[in-house]
Design a protein around this motif. Structure first.
Motif, PDB file in Angstrom:
ATOM      1  N   LEU A  49       0.818  -1.220   0.000  1.00  8.69           N
ATOM      2  CA  LEU A  49       0.000   0.000   0.000  1.00  8.69           C
ATOM      3  C   LEU A  49       0.846   1.262   0.000  1.00  8.69           C
ATOM      4  CD1 LEU A  49      -2.830  -0.955   2.534  1.00  8.69           C
ATOM      5  CD2 LEU A  49      -2.970  -0.881   0.038  1.00  8.69           C
ATOM      6  N   SER A  50       2.055   1.193   0.582  1.00  8.48           N
ATOM      7  CA  SER A  50       2.900   2.386   0.644  1.00  8.48           C
ATOM      8  C   SER A  50       3.382   2.826  -0.732  1.00  8.48           C
ATOM      9  CB  SER A  50       4.099   2.118   1.557  1.00  8.48           C
ATOM     10  OG  SER A  50       4.888   1.047   1.048  1.00  8.48           O
ATOM     11  N   GLU A  51       3.287   1.957  -1.761  1.00  8.63           N
ATOM     12  CA  GLU A  51       3.706   2.350  -3.100  1.00  8.63           C
ATOM     13  C   GLU A  51       2.707   3.306  -3.749  1.00  8.63           C
ATOM     14  OE1 GLU A  51       4.248  -1.195  -5.292  1.00  8.63           O
ATOM     15  OE2 GLU A  51       5.962  -1.920  -4.110  1.00  8.63           O
ATOM     16  N   CYS A  52       1.445   3.323  -3.279  1.00 12.02           N
ATOM     17  CA  CYS A  52       0.418   4.177  -3.878  1.00 12.02           C
ATOM     18  C   CYS A  52      -0.153   5.209  -2.902  1.00 12.02           C
ATOM     19  CB  CYS A  52      -0.738   3.322  -4.413  1.00 12.02           C
ATOM     20  SG  CYS A  52      -0.247   2.091  -5.645  1.00 12.02           S
ATOM     21  N   PHE A  53      -0.125   4.904  -1.610  1.00 14.61           N
ATOM     22  CA  PHE A  53      -0.773   5.783  -0.644  1.00 14.61           C
ATOM     23  C   PHE A  53       0.122   5.948   0.585  1.00 14.61           C
ATOM     24  CE2 PHE A  53      -4.022   3.266  -2.828  1.00 14.61           C
ATOM     25  CZ  PHE A  53      -4.802   4.272  -3.398  1.00 14.61           C
ATOM     26  N   GLU A  54      -0.161   7.042   1.346  1.00 15.84           N
ATOM     27  CA  GLU A  54       0.392   7.174   2.688  1.00 15.84           C
ATOM     28  C   GLU A  54      -0.395   6.252   3.604  1.00 15.84           C
ATOM     29  OE1 GLU A  54       2.827   8.745   4.033  1.00 15.84           O
ATOM     30  OE2 GLU A  54       3.554   9.970   2.364  1.00 15.84           O
ATOM     31  N   GLN A  55       0.287   5.413   4.380  1.00 14.19           N
ATOM     32  CA  GLN A  55      -0.429   4.433   5.188  1.00 14.19           C
ATOM     33  C   GLN A  55       0.386   4.063   6.420  1.00 14.19           C
ATOM     34  OE1 GLN A  55       0.473   0.869   5.607  1.00 14.19           O
ATOM     35  NE2 GLN A  55       2.490   1.509   4.874  1.00 14.19           N
ATOM     36  N   GLU A  56      -0.306   3.474   7.395  1.00 13.51           N
ATOM     37  CA  GLU A  56       0.301   2.861   8.572  1.00 13.51           C
ATOM     38  C   GLU A  56      -0.443   1.561   8.828  1.00 13.51           C
ATOM     39  OE1 GLU A  56       2.836   3.496  10.378  1.00 13.51           O
ATOM     40  OE2 GLU A  56       3.427   5.456   9.584  1.00 13.51           O
ATOM     41  N   THR A  57       0.299   0.437   8.853  1.00 12.84           N
ATOM     42  CA  THR A  57      -0.291  -0.884   9.064  1.00 12.84           C
ATOM     43  C   THR A  57       0.284  -1.482  10.346  1.00 12.84           C
ATOM     44  OG1 THR A  57      -0.532  -1.233   6.681  1.00 12.84           O
ATOM     45  CG2 THR A  57      -0.639  -3.173   8.083  1.00 12.84           C
ATOM     46  N   PHE A  58      -0.576  -2.020  11.190  1.00 12.93           N
ATOM     47  CA  PHE A  58      -0.129  -2.646  12.434  1.00 12.93           C
ATOM     48  C   PHE A  58      -1.159  -3.681  12.852  1.00 12.93           C
ATOM     49  CE2 PHE A  58      -3.153   0.372  13.696  1.00 12.93           C
ATOM     50  CZ  PHE A  58      -3.543   0.153  15.006  1.00 12.93           C
ATOM     51  N   ILE A  59      -0.825  -4.442  13.885  1.00 13.10           N
ATOM     52  CA  ILE A  59      -1.709  -5.500  14.384  1.00 13.10           C
ATOM     53  C   ILE A  59      -2.393  -4.987  15.636  1.00 13.10           C
ATOM     54  CG2 ILE A  59      -1.817  -7.851  15.298  1.00 13.10           C
ATOM     55  CD1 ILE A  59       0.653  -8.493  13.638  1.00 13.10           C
ATOM     56  N   TYR A  60      -3.728  -5.002  15.602  1.00 16.62           N
ATOM     57  CA  TYR A  60      -4.518  -4.486  16.723  1.00 16.62           C
ATOM     58  C   TYR A  60      -5.690  -5.431  16.975  1.00 16.62           C
ATOM     59  CZ  TYR A  60      -7.564  -1.454  19.465  1.00 16.62           C
ATOM     60  OH  TYR A  60      -8.368  -0.939  20.440  1.00 16.62           O
ATOM     61  N   ASP A  61      -5.798  -5.896  18.206  1.00 15.68           N
ATOM     62  CA  ASP A  61      -6.899  -6.774  18.612  1.00 15.68           C
ATOM     63  C   ASP A  61      -6.972  -8.017  17.707  1.00 15.68           C
ATOM     64  OD1 ASP A  61      -9.016  -7.627  20.120  1.00 15.68           O
ATOM     65  OD2 ASP A  61     -10.510  -6.428  19.053  1.00 15.68           O
ATOM     66  N   ASN A  62      -5.789  -8.626  17.443  1.00 12.61           N
ATOM     67  CA  ASN A  62      -5.681  -9.836  16.618  1.00 12.61           C
ATOM     68  C   ASN A  62      -6.180  -9.621  15.186  1.00 12.61           C
ATOM     69  OD1 ASN A  62      -4.615 -11.327  18.754  1.00 12.61           O
ATOM     70  ND2 ASN A  62      -6.659 -11.913  19.487  1.00 12.61           N
ATOM     71  N   LYS A  63      -6.135  -8.388  14.719  1.00 16.14           N
ATOM     72  CA  LYS A  63      -6.509  -8.069  13.343  1.00 16.14           C
ATOM     73  C   LYS A  63      -5.422  -7.207  12.733  1.00 16.14           C
ATOM     74  CE  LYS A  63     -11.389  -7.731  14.706  1.00 16.14           C
ATOM     75  NZ  LYS A  63     -11.130  -7.683  16.146  1.00 16.14           N
ATOM     76  N   VAL A  64      -5.254  -7.341  11.424  1.00 13.06           N
ATOM     77  CA  VAL A  64      -4.321  -6.484  10.697  1.00 13.06           C
ATOM     78  C   VAL A  64      -5.100  -5.252  10.256  1.00 13.06           C
ATOM     79  CG1 VAL A  64      -2.800  -6.270   8.709  1.00 13.06           C
ATOM     80  CG2 VAL A  64      -2.941  -8.447   9.937  1.00 13.06           C
ATOM     81  N   VAL A  65      -4.669  -4.094  10.732  1.00 10.38           N
ATOM     82  CA  VAL A  65      -5.378  -2.840  10.479  1.00 10.38           C
ATOM     83  C   VAL A  65      -4.467  -1.910   9.685  1.00 10.38           C
ATOM     84  CG1 VAL A  65      -6.548  -0.859  11.509  1.00 10.38           C
ATOM     85  CG2 VAL A  65      -6.680  -3.101  12.614  1.00 10.38           C
ATOM     86  N   SER A  66      -5.020  -1.337   8.609  1.00 10.77           N
ATOM     87  CA  SER A  66      -4.286  -0.373   7.783  1.00 10.77           C
ATOM     88  C   SER A  66      -5.065   0.934   7.764  1.00 10.77           C
ATOM     89  CB  SER A  66      -4.101  -0.884   6.352  1.00 10.77           C
ATOM     90  OG  SER A  66      -3.285  -2.038   6.331  1.00 10.77           O
ATOM     91  N   ILE A  67      -4.393   2.015   8.161  1.00 16.27           N
ATOM     92  CA  ILE A  67      -4.968   3.358   8.062  1.00 16.27           C
ATOM     93  C   ILE A  67      -4.377   3.992   6.807  1.00 16.27           C
ATOM     94  CG2 ILE A  67      -5.290   5.578   9.200  1.00 16.27           C
ATOM     95  CD1 ILE A  67      -4.747   4.198  11.850  1.00 16.27           C
ATOM     96  N   VAL A  68      -5.233   4.305   5.840  1.00 19.93           N
ATOM     97  CA  VAL A  68      -4.785   4.748   4.519  1.00 19.93           C
ATOM     98  C   VAL A  68      -5.210   6.195   4.323  1.00 19.93           C
ATOM     99  CG1 VAL A  68      -4.829   4.287   2.043  1.00 19.93           C
ATOM    100  CG2 VAL A  68      -5.067   2.391   3.681  1.00 19.93           C
ATOM    101  N   ASN A  69      -4.252   7.034   3.883  1.00 18.57           N
ATOM    102  CA  ASN A  69      -4.528   8.421   3.548  1.00 18.57           C
ATOM    103  C   ASN A  69      -4.591   8.556   2.033  1.00 18.57           C
ATOM    104  OD1 ASN A  69      -3.151  11.331   2.872  1.00 18.57           O
ATOM    105  ND2 ASN A  69      -4.491  11.433   4.657  1.00 18.57           N
ATOM    106  N   VAL A  70      -5.723   9.044   1.529  1.00 15.33           N
ATOM    107  CA  VAL A  70      -5.932   9.140   0.083  1.00 15.33           C
ATOM    108  C   VAL A  70      -6.210  10.587  -0.276  1.00 15.33           C
ATOM    109  CG1 VAL A  70      -6.799   6.788  -0.118  1.00 15.33           C
ATOM    110  CG2 VAL A  70      -8.379   8.641   0.371  1.00 15.33           C
ATOM    111  N   PRO A  71      -6.063  10.961  -1.555  1.00 21.32           N
ATOM    112  CA  PRO A  71      -6.394  12.332  -1.964  1.00 21.32           C
ATOM    113  C   PRO A  71      -7.851  12.649  -1.674  1.00 21.32           C
ATOM    114  CG  PRO A  71      -5.117  11.224  -3.663  1.00 21.32           C
ATOM    115  CD  PRO A  71      -5.462  10.183  -2.647  1.00 21.32           C
ATOM    116  N   VAL A  72      -8.166  13.969  -1.699  1.00 24.42           N
ATOM    117  CA  VAL A  72      -9.516  14.411  -1.361  1.00 24.42           C
ATOM    118  C   VAL A  72     -10.538  13.822  -2.323  1.00 24.42           C
ATOM    119  CG1 VAL A  72     -11.013  16.425  -1.105  1.00 24.42           C
ATOM    120  CG2 VAL A  72      -8.637  16.506  -0.315  1.00 24.42           C
TER     121      VAL A  72
END
Length: 743
Positions: A435-458
């Motif tokens: 995802l970092s190749e196309c968008f600003e993002q942060e991926t981590f493991i939270y509550d036994n799930k893989v969560v990605s916060i993705v920042n996209v253009p307006v």
């Protein structure tokens, strides 16, 4: 070498001990003087606090008394005539009403006033907030039959030529009476006094919150040495109190006990605050500090001996001590060169420190991302790592992706990864890099799930397909190389850092539909159209509309109704036609109920029979705006008519008051002068000043026909001077009062 070092250490220790002994000796001699100075400063601060608390109360009472002094009825009462005329009895009645109003204002401002009175010297009359009475009645009713209180008042009232305060005491209750002289017409015949009783317990309660030490007390005396407030713990006579003012001593002996005295003058009623502090308290504090100083010196000497001997031993064995510390936990390990051992140990410590720092950074990053998901972003960010993460998602739109593996989709033949945490780590690493190749993002493991916060253009609509395609590509890559299958849930995209929490909540909502849908990539926007919302006209909304109309805020009421209609006809809510009709009739019922409370008959409200589900929100808004406006105009007109009639009645009853004007009338009816003037002009077609003048001139005509002089008529109808009366009379009648009288 060793002997020189020992000598230097012993000499240094001796110098330090000598300095400590010298400081201790000086401290022991100066302790008592310093403690006394601090005690004096503390006493001055305490008496200043007492002054601030009491003066604040006296200022509050004095403001009410000053306001009452300038009242025309009070000034008129200050004439002190020998015999009363009918106008005097009317003035007494008006004065009693004014005092009742002022007393009510004092009660509303949490002022503990026991009694409010006006005393007249010549007619021997007392007027309180409740009644008009003579001397003896006041003594029986207000002074509670206490002759000492009444005798004190009878003695002080005739002598009150300036602001003064006296104290009244008993076993059950103490009061402070504030006296204000009234300068009126004819003061050569005597003087009048305005007074207020203050409950002394009010001052006691506020002073006691300062936190007194045992034995301390305070007193309040006037400029003549009379005690206004007695100390509760100290017995002192009026003669001793007078000597305090004359002598200026800062020490006094009472009942074989020595007290330090601190005084400060009050800003009101020419009084003096006196604070009593037992001198034994100062001596006890000084002795305690002196004892602590001696004990501290002994501790310093003992600690110096112990530490010096310990440091001497360590000075000759630093390498051995360090090796013993590093060797712990490494028993059995071969140590060749001690230098190489120390070098390797320090290197291991630095590597371990770097590893801990990396782990700590990862934990701080995960903690910051968790705050984003839960909407707990602090206003002030403490760490630099948190700042970088929050800045990344502060601009543009943000959405949350959740990757969750389903057990029924696991490939039983896949033996590459067997642990759950390993599967989550693989998905997290692949998504973070892809995802970092196309968008600003942060991926981590939270509550036994893989969560990605993705920042996209307006303009995310153009990037929606890109994100979906990229996620499918990553899912296919993970399935091919690691035989892992999982769902991907996507929340909606929202602007700003606050949108992360909302998108996270929506992505979690999508997980509930995983078993009902065949797709592996589920978006909240697709599910939202399948969900019906609940009935949205609540009791709180109804109350907001009612309160806005009653306050006269029509724009607010129309705005709330418009919001209800917009939500009712919003296609995203999937509201059924029957539900819309119910909501529309609910709004109509609310407006009809408000109209009935305002005294408007239901026939005056435009009917709602023509409304159906085919009417759009625009027509309904116009209809409800018309109803709200009708209610507002009728209620406002009804209120203005009633108030205009009350103003006319007030003018007819008080036109003889020379102080009657627009400001006084506005104050009487609790409105602004500009508003009441415009309202009266609109309702009657005349200004308030025109009506006042016309009423006075009409009364003047009658008095002139009865034979009264021009000057007498001018005073009786409320003019402050005869010149103004003649000018106004001629402008309205065309002739002067004298010409009319001659005719």
């Amino acid at each position: 070498m060793r002997g020189k070092v020992l000598v230097k250490i012993i000499v240094s220790y001796g110098a330090i001990v000598s300095i400590a002994l010298a400081v201790g000796i000086v401290l022991s001699f100066t302790t008592h003087r310093v403690v006394k100075e601090l005690s004096d400063d503390l006493n001055r601060n305490l008496v200043n606090v007492i002054k601030s608390v009491c003066d604040s109360e006296f200022k509050h009472y004095k403001s009410f008394l000053e306001t009452l002094k300038v009242e025309s009825t009070v000034q008129y009462f200050g004439r002190n005539v020998d015999a009363y005329v009918p106008e005097d009895y009317w003035n007494d009645y008006q004065l009693q009403k004014v005092m009742k109003e002022v007393y009510a204002d004092m009660q509303r401002s949490n002022t503990e006033c026991y009694n409010l009175f006006v005393w007249s010297g010549i007619p021997q009359k007392m007027i309180t907030q409740t009644s008009v009475m003579n001397y003896e009645q006041y003594g029986r009713l207000v002074c509670d039959r206490r002759e000492e209180w009444w005798n004190c008042l009878k003695q002080e009232l005739p002598l009150t030529l300036w602001s003064n305060a006296i104290g009244l005491y008993s076993d059950e209750k103490d009061y402070i009476v504030l006296l204000e002289p009234i300068v009126g017409v004819g003061v050569e015949k005597g003087n009048a006094v305005l007074g207020a009783w203050i409950d002394a317990e009010v001052l006691e309660d506020k002073i006691n919150t300062l936190g007194w030490s045992a034995g301390m007390d305070w007193m309040l005396i006037d400029s003549q040495g009379n005690i206004v407030r007695y100390p509760s713990q100290i017995r002192i006579t009026s003669e001793e109190a007078s000597e305090l003012l004359v002598s200026g001593n800062n020490r006094i002996s009472i009942e074989n006990r020595q007290y330090l005295i601190s005084t400060m003058r009050s800003a009101y009623y020419d009084m003096e605050y006196v604070l009593f502090t037992p001198e034994s308290m100062v001596n006890a504090s000084a002795n305690k500090i002196r004892l602590i100083s001696y004990v501290s010196l002994l501790v310093i000497l003992f600690a110096g001996v112990v530490l010096t001997s310990h440091f001497i031993k360590m000075h000759y064995h630093p390498l051995k001590t360090l090796l013993e510390q590093l060797r712990r936990g490494r028993e059995g390990e071969y140590i060749g060169s001690e230098y190489e051992f120390l070098k390797q140990s320090v290197s291991d410590i630095l590597i371990e420190k770097q590893t801990l720092e990396k782990k700590n950074q990862c934990l701080m990053r995960d903690c910051a991302l968790e705050k984003l998901l839960l909407g707990q972003v602090p206003r002030t960010v403490a760490s630099e790592s948190d700042t970088k993460i929050f800045e990344k998602f502060s601009q543009g739109r943000n959405l949350v992706l959740i990757c969750c593996e389903k057990e029924d989709l696991r490939d039983e033949n896949a033996k590459v990864i067997t642990e759950d945490w390993q599967r989550r780590a693989v998905i997290s690493n692949v998504f973070a890099k892809g995802l970092s190749e196309c968008f600003e993002q942060e991926t981590f493991i939270y509550d036994n799930k893989v969560v990605s916060i993705v920042n996209v253009p307006v303009s995310f609509a153009e990037n929606d397909e890109i994100l979906r395609r990229e996620v499918e590509k990553l899912r296919e890559f993970i399935n091919t190389h690691f035989q892992l299958s999982f769902y991907t849930f996507a929340g909606g995209s929202y602007e700003g850092i606050e949108g992360v929490s909302q998108s996270w909540s929506e992505a979690c909502s999508c997980m509930e539909f995983a078993d009902d849908l065949e797709a592996m990539y589920i978006e909240y926007d697709e599910l939202r159209d399948m969900t019906a919302y609940s009935y949205s006209y609540s009791f709180d909304i109804e109350q907001y509309i009612v309160h806005a109309i009653k306050r006269g805020d029509m724009d607010k009421a129309k705005s709330i109704v418009d919001g209800v209609l917009d939500k009712c006809f919003d296609k995203a809510n999937n509201t059924i036609p029957e539900m819309r009709i119910c909501m529309i009739y609910d709004v109509y019922g609310t407006l009809a109920k408000v109209a009935e409370e305002q005294g408007i008959h239901i026939d005056r409200v435009p009917q709602i029979k023509w409304i159906s589900t085919k009417n759009g929100s625009r027509d309904l808004k116009e209809y409800f705006h018309e109803v709200i406006q009708e209610i507002s105009e009728y209620a406002q007109k009804q209120k203005s008519n009633e108030l205009a009639g009350q103003v006319l009645e007030h003018i007819r009853n008080h036109y003889m008051d020379s102080e009657l004007n627009i400001s006084q009338i506005a104050y009487h009816f609790h409105v602004k002068p500009a508003w009441i003037s415009a309202m009266f002009k609109k309702e009657t077609g005349k200004s308030i000043l025109e009506v006042i003048r016309k009423t006075r001139i009409e009364s003047a005509q009658k008095l002139l026909n009865e034979g009264l002089s021009v000057m007498e008529v001018s005073q009786k109808v409320g003019f402050q001077d005869t010149t103004t009366f003649i000018r106004v009379f001629k402008s309205l009648m065309g002739v002067t009062p004298g010409q009319l009288k001659n005719r």
